[in-house]
Write a protein that holds these residues in place. Sequence first.
Motif, PDB file in Angstrom:
ATOM      1  N   ASP A  73       0.544  -0.954   0.024  1.00 12.80           N
ATOM      2  CA  ASP A  73      -0.074   0.095  -0.344  1.00 12.80           C
ATOM      3  C   ASP A  73       1.018   1.165  -0.214  1.00 12.80           C
ATOM      4  O   ASP A  73       1.191   1.787  -0.510  1.00 12.80           O
ATOM      5  N   HIS A  76       2.339   2.976  -3.391  1.00 11.46           N
ATOM      6  CA  HIS A  76       1.582   3.581  -4.176  1.00 11.46           C
ATOM      7  C   HIS A  76       0.680   5.098  -3.274  1.00 11.46           C
ATOM      8  O   HIS A  76      -0.294   5.480  -4.325  1.00 11.46           O
ATOM      9  N   THR A  78       0.585   8.711  -3.537  1.00  8.95           N
ATOM     10  CA  THR A  78       1.669   9.601  -4.673  1.00  8.95           C
ATOM     11  C   THR A  78       1.393  10.477  -3.327  1.00  8.95           C
ATOM     12  O   THR A  78       2.147  11.497  -3.848  1.00  8.95           O
ATOM     13  N   TRP A 141       8.519  -2.852  -6.384  1.00 10.25           N
ATOM     14  CA  TRP A 141       8.649  -0.832  -5.935  1.00 10.25           C
ATOM     15  C   TRP A 141       8.664  -0.290  -7.092  1.00 10.25           C
ATOM     16  O   TRP A 141       8.811   0.678  -7.349  1.00 10.25           O
ATOM     17  N   THR A 144       6.926   0.176  -9.795  1.00 10.97           N
ATOM     18  CA  THR A 144       6.392   1.242  -9.944  1.00 10.97           C
ATOM     19  C   THR A 144       6.419   2.866 -10.086  1.00 10.97           C
ATOM     20  O   THR A 144       5.741   2.927 -10.760  1.00 10.97           O
ATOM     21  N   GLU A 148       5.574   5.414 -12.266  1.00 13.62           N
ATOM     22  CA  GLU A 148       5.083   6.915 -12.965  1.00 13.62           C
ATOM     23  C   GLU A 148       6.097   8.381 -12.685  1.00 13.62           C
ATOM     24  O   GLU A 148       5.385   9.057 -12.500  1.00 13.62           O
TER      25      GLU A 148
END
Length: 211
Positions: A73, A76, A78, A141, A144, A148
């Motif tokens: 969690d 993510h 941001t 991780w 991810t 982004e």
Amino acid sequence: MDETQRRRLGSRDRVLLAAMELFGQDPGTRLSVRAVAARAGVSTGSLRHHFPTQRALQDEVLTRVYDLVAPDDAIHDTAVPARDRLAACLREVLNRTGVGEQARRALRTAVDTFVVPEPTEELRRAYLAIEREVRRRVEYWLTTLVDEGALAPGDNARRARFLMTVVDGLGMERALPAADPILRTETETLYLAVDAVLGDPGGGIRDDGRS
């Protein structure tokens, strides 16, 4: 979980529960098909139907265990800067070792399980399975952050190995006498490692492009 609840589970979930219980009793063990099937109350054929190989079973167990310890969690969120999120996720991995006496017990267990005994193929497989699952999560991780735009595309496998080497060293420091406050020095080191990765243009860690 009592026997009534256990019987309500499907065969795959009973197998996973039994395997996780055996893994919890001895993290260094190789999950025997016969032992897991017997504990789950299913046939070996039924177990093989869900998990054709021992590696498939062990990888699934490690994934479930790690999901309980360090959920994804935080990576993510941001609203939090990327460097803080990555450092927080790495600290969750590190926190599994505890501090002080708990860290010393964790280190003794690791040494007694994987260093002291003769390095058999079974021990090697058990250790590499644990290492592979932790590295998989760190690579997730990093991916991810790449997706982004917070991290340049590059060799995330190499980056993950570097970060896990830092975390492993910090875990050992937690078990040793310290002259400075652990939390402060640990945080400084984690951020140095995170900044090295986030500032790395291609996954080689070094700015000159050499590995």
